[in-house]
Write a protein that holds these residues in place. Sequence first.
Motif, PDB file in Angstrom:
ATOM      1  N   SER A 127      86.963  39.876  64.130  1.00 25.05           N
ATOM      2  CA  SER A 127      87.976  40.673  63.434  1.00 25.05           C
ATOM      3  C   SER A 127      87.952  42.135  63.858  1.00 25.05           C
ATOM      4  CB  SER A 127      87.764  40.587  61.920  1.00 25.05           C
ATOM      5  OG  SER A 127      86.512  41.135  61.574  1.00 25.05           O
ATOM      6  N   LYS A 153      89.379  29.999  68.961  1.00 18.96           N
ATOM      7  CA  LYS A 153      89.711  29.898  67.530  1.00 18.96           C
ATOM      8  C   LYS A 153      90.128  31.317  67.134  1.00 18.96           C
ATOM      9  CE  LYS A 153      89.369  29.342  63.009  1.00 18.96           C
ATOM     10  NZ  LYS A 153      89.811  30.723  62.727  1.00 18.96           N
ATOM     11  N   HIS A 155      91.173  34.654  65.217  1.00 20.73           N
ATOM     12  CA  HIS A 155      90.789  35.218  63.916  1.00 20.73           C
ATOM     13  C   HIS A 155      92.053  35.414  63.089  1.00 20.73           C
ATOM     14  CE1 HIS A 155      89.082  37.525  60.713  1.00 20.73           C
ATOM     15  NE2 HIS A 155      87.875  37.259  61.184  1.00 20.73           N
ATOM     16  N   ASN A 191      87.926  26.991  57.151  1.00 27.71           N
ATOM     17  CA  ASN A 191      86.700  26.857  57.928  1.00 27.71           C
ATOM     18  C   ASN A 191      86.565  25.474  58.575  1.00 27.71           C
ATOM     19  OD1 ASN A 191      84.382  28.870  55.918  1.00 27.71           O
ATOM     20  ND2 ASN A 191      86.032  29.439  57.286  1.00 27.71           N
ATOM     21  N   SER A 211      80.155  37.614  60.652  1.00 25.84           N
ATOM     22  CA  SER A 211      79.173  37.778  59.575  1.00 25.84           C
ATOM     23  C   SER A 211      77.929  36.920  59.815  1.00 25.84           C
ATOM     24  CB  SER A 211      79.813  37.356  58.249  1.00 25.84           C
ATOM     25  OG  SER A 211      80.141  35.981  58.290  1.00 25.84           O
ATOM     26  N   TYR A 221      76.260  23.728  61.865  1.00 22.75           N
ATOM     27  CA  TYR A 221      77.170  22.644  62.281  1.00 22.75           C
ATOM     28  C   TYR A 221      76.679  22.031  63.596  1.00 22.75           C
ATOM     29  CZ  TYR A 221      80.653  24.995  59.235  1.00 22.75           C
ATOM     30  OH  TYR A 221      81.312  25.602  58.210  1.00 22.75           O
ATOM     31  N   MET A 235      75.529  38.497  64.855  1.00 18.96           N
ATOM     32  CA  MET A 235      75.778  38.424  63.419  1.00 18.96           C
ATOM     33  C   MET A 235      75.608  39.739  62.667  1.00 18.96           C
ATOM     34  SD  MET A 235      74.061  34.694  62.845  1.00 18.96           S
ATOM     35  CE  MET A 235      72.529  35.133  63.607  1.00 18.96           C
ATOM     36  N   CYS A 271      79.495  46.857  65.375  1.00 18.12           N
ATOM     37  CA  CYS A 271      78.214  46.148  65.166  1.00 18.12           C
ATOM     38  C   CYS A 271      77.029  47.061  65.452  1.00 18.12           C
ATOM     39  CB  CYS A 271      78.160  44.888  66.006  1.00 18.12           C
ATOM     40  SG  CYS A 271      79.176  44.935  67.455  1.00 18.12           S
ATOM     41  N   GLU A 362      72.915  44.108  56.348  1.00 15.49           N
ATOM     42  CA  GLU A 362      74.043  44.865  56.892  1.00 15.49           C
ATOM     43  C   GLU A 362      75.093  45.118  55.809  1.00 15.49           C
ATOM     44  OE1 GLU A 362      76.420  44.291  60.959  1.00 15.49           O
ATOM     45  OE2 GLU A 362      77.114  42.866  59.465  1.00 15.49           O
TER      46      GLU A 362
END
Length: 497
Positions: A127, A153, A155, A191, A211, A221, A235, A271, A362
């Motif tokens: 994002s 995929k 955002h 999701n 995140s 997964y 992350m 980040c 964070e």
Amino acid sequence: MTNTITAPEISTDIKTVMQQSAKAFDEYKRLPGSAKASFLEEIAAQIELKREQLVAIANQESNLPLARLNGELTRTTNQLKLFAEVIREGSWVEAAIDEADGTRTPARPDIRKMLVALGPVVVFGASNFPFAFSTAGGDTASALAAGCSVVIKAHPAHAQTSLLVYEAIQKAIAASGVPEHTVQHVEGKSNETGKALVQHPATAGVGFTGSFAGGKALQAYSNEREKPVPVFAEMSSINPVVFYPAALQSNAAALAQQYAGSITLGMGQFCTNPGLLLAVKGQALDNFLALLSTEIKKVTPQKMLHSGICQAYNKGLHEMLEEKGIDVLAQSEQKPEGLEAYPTLAKVSAATFLDIPHFKEELFGPFSLVIECSDMDELKQVLLSLHGQLTTTAMATQDDLSSYADVLELQKTLAGRIIINAAPTGVEVCAAMVHGGPYPATTDARFTSVGTSAIKRWARPLCFQGFPDALLPPELQQANPLGIVRIFNNKYVAPAK
Ligand code: NAP
């Protein structure tokens, strides 16, 4: 192919997308590096043709200013061209050749090795960088460079921007003659779409920036699959900065200006945002914090990327400031409205910090926490208590670096990049960059997601034993037709110019 997939259709549509990706991979991986390089350059050219439209839509969707988006778009196209250069040159495959040795007992066979493409890769757009870490961003560019097909995929926070970039990619596919499904684009409303993509048997690797919860879920997964695959997730990182004693004493005003800018750059949505500032208590620190507070108060709140991120920041800030022993040092004089973030500087003692695990998490936004340590030994305890980070910074004089070499050594164990006397928020795209780090900064500290080494995430070593020369890939053939650097009988050999 563009899919907007609703829940009941997920498994069927994802199945089709991944089957197409596997088929495209089989063909695309065989193309020479020069053909893949031309494809990457064509994507860059097609994106450039849509610059004005892309920047305008990204501005509407992400609230990021036009100047920042223009810069990010240039970075994205340069990144594609840089990977094109790397694969056209070709040495990235780390070719190694150990010739047969019949004089040895037992005889040694001919053994050769190089990196080959992993397979279809699923890339989750981030994002906070609608261009550079999204549809045609670093993950996609490096995966295509390695010879992988890619399924993006998108955002949801910048779905239109993503679609428009994908249209540019589709034009590049047609112009370059690479297989139609080399790159595909998927939008999902839940999701479940991401889960189905990660868990499809054809998926060979996953790239993600976002995140901690998201990255952890994708890794879980993968681990549920019959055959787990690598998930390269970037992350969370709070990027600790150590202000060494002499630097703080001699340079407080300049440091305050520099760090107010870094903490609030892009409303803290980088980040590498400096979320933790460590120093030893005393007059020099008080003086620096007074100057830094003045600078933070002057910052005008700006809109955050999307309502979800703004809500997460407001909630996280509220919870952080509720913790025992925390003092708010400064907030913007202008109160935020709507989606705007509230730039905030707070302080805790090292003892309190060590006591409360929450302080190590964070908080994505323009927030920084000062840790006031009683001495350098306590500061070392704080460093030892931290999770893995993308960056750590030493603001220090030469004398500091000699006097506290042990602190600098400790910093090296923490992060993928250690910086002396600069703010951590700039990340150069180059061969030497490491944008990675020990967990939970990323899922695999051995790799980087920025810079040309990012290509290594999408490749695996393949050893060829006893192969006749004609059946070897050109990278490993005896005559070195591609003229690449190789390890030949245990010595690095550069081609004759
Ligand atoms: P996010 O919530 O992690 O989502 C990023 C992408 O991952 C989205 O496409 C999302 O899919 C997918 N995803 C997340 N959780 C998933 C799950 N359990 N299963 C399947 N897919 C999943 O990140 P975000 O939306 O960018 O921002 C939310 C928070 O992430 C921010 O407030 C901030 O704390 C953090 N963040 C950190 C960084 C960083 O660089 N450290 C960067 C950006 C954001 P869906 O579209 O299906 O939701």
